[in-house]
Write a protein that holds these residues in place. Structure first.
Motif, PDB file in Angstrom:
ATOM      1  N   PRO A  77       1.230 -16.412   8.569  1.00  0.00           N
ATOM      2  CA  PRO A  77       0.424 -15.183   8.489  1.00  0.00           C
ATOM      3  C   PRO A  77       0.002 -14.888   7.053  1.00  0.00           C
ATOM      4  N   THR A 128      -7.300 -19.602   9.854  1.00  0.00           N
ATOM      5  CA  THR A 128      -7.400 -19.448  11.302  1.00  0.00           C
ATOM      6  C   THR A 128      -7.033 -18.018  11.650  1.00  0.00           C
ATOM      7  N   SER A 129      -6.866 -17.744  12.915  1.00  0.00           N
ATOM      8  CA  SER A 129      -6.607 -16.392  13.374  1.00  0.00           C
ATOM      9  C   SER A 129      -5.460 -16.475  14.373  1.00  0.00           C
ATOM     10  N   ILE A 130      -4.451 -15.634  14.183  1.00  0.00           N
ATOM     11  CA  ILE A 130      -3.275 -15.684  15.053  1.00  0.00           C
ATOM     12  C   ILE A 130      -3.409 -14.655  16.157  1.00  0.00           C
ATOM     13  N   GLY A 131      -3.271 -15.107  17.396  1.00  0.00           N
ATOM     14  CA  GLY A 131      -3.390 -14.198  18.529  1.00  0.00           C
ATOM     15  C   GLY A 131      -4.844 -13.967  18.881  1.00  0.00           C
ATOM     16  N   PRO A 132      -5.084 -13.254  19.992  1.00  0.00           N
ATOM     17  CA  PRO A 132      -6.447 -13.158  20.517  1.00  0.00           C
ATOM     18  C   PRO A 132      -7.284 -12.052  19.889  1.00  0.00           C
ATOM     19  N   SER A 133      -6.675 -11.151  19.116  1.00  0.00           N
ATOM     20  CA  SER A 133      -7.425  -9.969  18.689  1.00  0.00           C
ATOM     21  C   SER A 133      -8.414 -10.260  17.578  1.00  0.00           C
TER      22      SER A 133
END
Lengths: 660, 660
Positions: B142, B242-247
């Motif tokens: 993160p 990148t992006s963690i989780g769907p939000s």
């Protein structure tokens, strides 16, 4: 639906209606000032009916919810396991000092050592034993590869959003939770309703976004945290996306499995293996899935270690030379038919399952046997391991057969290894996309005459036009399928030239009539060219390790807790007043405390077979078997014997704690 | 700048000017119709001057370009190594069938086996030998973690874009290439200009974006592929985002190093180690750097395996109990002073370097020694391995000392292991960001009186207000540094309450006066609390393996090529006409070809000591030592002996190829 549950629900509905009638009857009697005896009798009948209803409810509860006690104890067991694992740093929630990230865990020192041993054993048992070709490919993967494999378009879960807060949920999870909750907790629903909910659960994986959305609306399901309304379900791709290089024009993903790295290398690996089939390639590495809302703790994570094998085999001959070594193994198998007919997994001889065609072929059977040996050698309890065949709706359309090694844990039966015959799907997909032939060739003894499409690139002409790119153009021309080639042939005949996309160059080139000759010819074939089938055993290493922990875990403390209770009970029976001290202070301090209170004897439960009894004034300690402890105490405190007798008759305990 | 180069450049400028004067003199003589002898003499003098100039140019070329022959042979050697590595699948360019991705490589089967052995040896040599705590953390990280470590803000390279095509380049690479090219190829530049360019190369790593941009403009550097103008340099972050989780609201990165996973776990690991220092944690895993334009083949890649050690130590005592085991080692060391004064690396006794303070402390020295043993045990040539100390401008401001293990390869000296004393920087950064104390404590025998900031959270009050979050608020309050605490104290005194950011909660909370007491008190301290220093050896596993390949590589074929030449020479000396056939066709086909031509004898170089000589008509073959081959041929072809004599005198060779 089980017959008993069905009939219980019907009985419950009937009973409720009888109770209501009887209630009305009582009220009517009272209103009409009927004589007391009649009223009392009616009330008594009503109470009896209520008792009957309550009994049916209990039966139904047991039938739908399983054994509630057992489910509670499973949770408690899991909590004990997880507490130990996290407390002893087998696992650490990643980035814990920053509040952690759902679905990400570290392996701490002992966990790391176990993982390293498991992987070493995997390498020994599979890679070395079978002379597999091990490869190690990057996690960062360009889009074209995952477009070909289907992941860019299809590796999705359906998601709904809390319309006010924007929080995301997996649509199928919400529907599943709703149905389970209703079935297990709401005893008032009719048998028909229960049957409907069970049907929804059964077809859950097959529901489209629209169907899921309709059900969510129909059942009035809202966001679990806020009770706000939910959006319609829409697909969310589970791959972590990124961008390769600085331009921002090359999308890439963190691989969702390691297999694709092997498929794209098929040509080189086949060549490395001397152009011979069968052979297997293997890879151990990280894989990534950006789960919408990870649940199930260590089992559903966003980054995990996969160990995958791709065994390439002639689709016309899926025998395996070492099959006989596993054919006699017996273990729990759970074929499709038995699942549908509501039976449970049965101990089965692998060889029989293969010969009866329950397992599709020998090679698939061989790997099932090898996986069984691997898992049980590791320490997985063979009675809590089953091989479950995929149902038709679980399996990809191209798959010939698929079996999961499932391990029973506190979460239920968990898929830990998938063993699938994926036919020629993956190699064909990459051949189509890349234009590079991913095929095997076999010399045949008797040449046979076939009508064949002949694509003959004229290398000299192509060389003049495309120089260094000639080879790639030639390969792409030769890789055309029949339809593409015949289309090109007719275009060349009418227009003289045609635009042609060469994937490996990433651009269109102009092909002229002089550059290629395309024809259908009768030819004598001396070799057979075919796309190999792939048998893929795929291991979720983290899940296996977690199940291993659960199967290896036992609590010595719970045994001592039991002893404590046994001794306490027998002391009570003997009429001896006592107090259990389970404070965490040192044994020395606890002795000092009881000495000060004047308690004459202390029993310390410090082993599972015998205990220490200590006398206050002498501070002498003896060892006594658990069963005798109360008797000895009774005898000494009643004055039938003395401490000196006990001291003479039992072994002495000499360890003295530092604080004494 | 080397004196000789400098003087050569000056001599060249002078000579050129002399040549021009002499040219003018010749033209003047001709124009004045001077007598032939005078003209001839002047021309002779001019030619002599030109010869002298050419000689100076050659010397200068040798001085600036090194030995051009040697650089060519280095390239040829590297090509031979890489051809073998790729041909035998030690490495495979990843996703090759789709044209590949720059900077991504697979390990093929033999490469994978080697990597696995290297890692096993690393684990043995470091982790097991030193009882290190091995961990295994996720690659997905993160943002907050890499913000604290400084990577989000500072892990960048300066980039320029081709203003028309958008192609990206590393700004420093373009400037470096330009300077090197000028210095090595353009002999006409003045000594002053050469000195300037060399200065630019020396300070390249220190140049700001503006300074780089100014130089690029000043030198008129354009895009190498198109000659288009370039944009100003701007920073490009080298982490894959990148992006963690769907939000889409939780940015994350693929870790650029494995070290951060260890730092954030310090508290648990220290505790696991019984709250004792020193101890080391280790991690092997993938790391990712989204290089702007990867060069240097297998050495500069976008995803690679790192093996890192973080050794935590008391900053007041950096001795090491096993230091004496390595103190007597001698190997090439290249301290800062020697680099600045233009000397080269010298064989040095490690113990002396430590005792003289050249290496900052014993623990750093211990790891340098262990790294030396690790690399040489693996097979790295000890004469091509040196330990180079970072110059002041290479080192982070917080670092106490830093040494790179550099291995000489065809690319020059390559940094393969970095061994740095990073002081308390990383732990402090994470403590500041997370509010969790990452400190060690040591009991001191004589309590000492100190004036101390005392932060005393009132847990009862905090519990009432923050319930379950109380612990996190308490930790954050206790983690305030002196300035923050005194600011809070004065705010509380004036305003009665203050907003306070609790990182682990990700939000501000309101702290009231009743919730915490802050004061400066004289206290007797019984323990010392401090942030440990970190000594970090960090291994680039792929680079080590590549250098290992180069150091282990030799070409048997070149030996046979040499034999071929020797035999050919001696045949020529003996006056025998012959032709060398190095076509790839089978030996049988080659014999058939020479038979058809009527060539009576064929010599086959098939071993390094003896050769096969075959007679056409009988197809008989004999084995003859290399040195005798020409003599035997001479004797038989001259008719001094017969083939029958030779057949009688030499061992026969019986292998017959399939095609004969």
């Amino acid at each position: 639906m089980a017959a008993s549950e069905d009939s219980l629900r019907r009985a419950l509905v009937e009973k409720q209606s009888t109770i209501e009638s009887q209630g009305n009857a009582v009220r009517a009697l009272k209103a009409s000032n009927a004589e007391k005896k009649a009223v009392d009798e009616a009330i008594e009948k009503l109470n009896a009916l209520k008792l009957e209803k309550s009994s049916i409810e209990k039966q139904l509860q047991a039938s739908v919810g399983g054994n509630p006690g057992s489910s509670v104890s499973k949770e408690a067991f899991r909590q004990a396991v997880v507490n130990t694992l996290v407390g002893r740093l087998f696992f650490i929630p990643s980035f814990k000092i920053y509040g952690g990230v759902a679905g990400l865990y570290d392996y701490g020192p002992p966990g790391c050592a176990i993982k390293s041993n498991v992987l070493a054993f995997w390498r020994q048992h599979f890679v070395l034993e079978e002379n597999m070709l091990e490869v190690d490919c990057p996690c960062v993967t360009p889009e074209v590869v995952l477009k070909a494999s289907g992941h860019v378009d299809k590796f999705t879960d359906l998601m709904v959003k809390d319309e006010k807060t924007g929080t995301c949920y997996r649509a199928d999870h919400l529907l599943k939770d709703f149905c389970n909750e209703k079935i297990q907790k709401d005893l008032s629903i009719t048998a028909e309703k229960a049957a409907e909910l069970k049907h929804v659960l059964a077809v859950l994986d097959d529901l489209s976004a629209e169907e899921l959305g309709t059900k969510i609306k129909e059942y009035g399901i809202t966001a679990p945290d806020t009770r706000n309304p939910l959006s319609d379900p829409y697909p969310f791709n589970l791959m972590f996306q990124t961008s390769i290089g600085p331009s921002g024009l090359s999308p890439g993903y963190m691989r969702p499995e390691t297999a694709q790295g092997i498929f794209v290398n098929f040509k080189d690996l086949y060549n490395y293996n001397g152009n011979k089939l069968p052979f297997a390639a293997a890879q151990i590495g990280q894989a990534f899935r950006n789960e919408i809302s990870p649940r199930q703790g260590l089992l559903r994570v966003r980054e995990f270690t996969l160990a995958e094998i791709e065994h390439f085999v002639d689709p016309d001959d899926k025998s395996h030379p070492k099959y006989s070594e596993v054919a006699d193994l017996e273990f729990l198998m759970f074929p499709r038919e038995q699942q549908i007919s509501g039976q449970s997994a049965k101990k089965t001889c692998l060889g029989e399952a293969v010969s009866k065609g329950i397992v599709n072929n020998e090679t698939l059977g061989y790997f099932i046997g090898r996986v069984y040996l691997f898992l049980t050698c590791l320490g997985i309890d063979k009675d809590r391991l089953r091989f479950r065949q995929h149902l038709a709706n679980e399996m990809a359309h191209y798959a010939a057969d698929c079996w999961d090694a499932e391990i029973e844990s506190s979460y239920g039966w968990i898929e830990c290894v998938g063993i699938a015959d994926r036919s020629a799907y993956d190699l064909r997909a990459h051949m189509d996309k890349s234009g590079v032939p991913l095929v095997a060739r076999e010399r045949i003894s008797e040449p046979k005459e076939v009508e064949k499409l002949v694509i003959a690139p004229v290398k000299k002409e192509l060389g003049l036009s495309f120089k260094g790119n000639q080879k790639k153009v030639v390969e792409a021309l030769e890789a055309m399928n029949e339809k593409e080639a015949l289309d090109m042939k007719s275009s060349l005949e009418t227009k003289g030239e045609v635009e042609f996309h060469v994937c490996t160059l990433g651009e269109n080139v102009t092909i002229k009539k002089s550059m290629v000759s395309i024809s259908k010819e009768k030819k004598k074939e001396h070799q057979r060219t075919f796309t190999p089938s792939v048998i893929e055993p795929s291991f979720g290493i983290g899940r296996i390790i977690y199940c291993l922990y659960e199967h290896s875990f036992y609590l010595r403390i719970s045994c001592m807790r039991m002893l404590r209770k046994i001794i306490s009970k027998s002391l009570t029976a003997a009429g001896i007043s006592h107090k259990i001290d389970i404070t965490g202070t040192s044994i020395g301090k606890r002795y000092a405390r009881t000495d000060e209170l004047g308690v004459p004897f202390a029993i310390t439960v410090d082993s599972t077979s015998s205990v220490t009894i200590r006398e206050r004034d002498s501070k002498d300690q003896i060892r006594v078997n658990v069963e005798e402890a109360a008797t000895v105490m009774k005898s000494v405190t009643d004055g039938n014997t003395t401490w000196a007798d006990a001291w003479a008759n039992f072994p002495h305990h000499s360890s003295v704690s530092a604080e004494e």
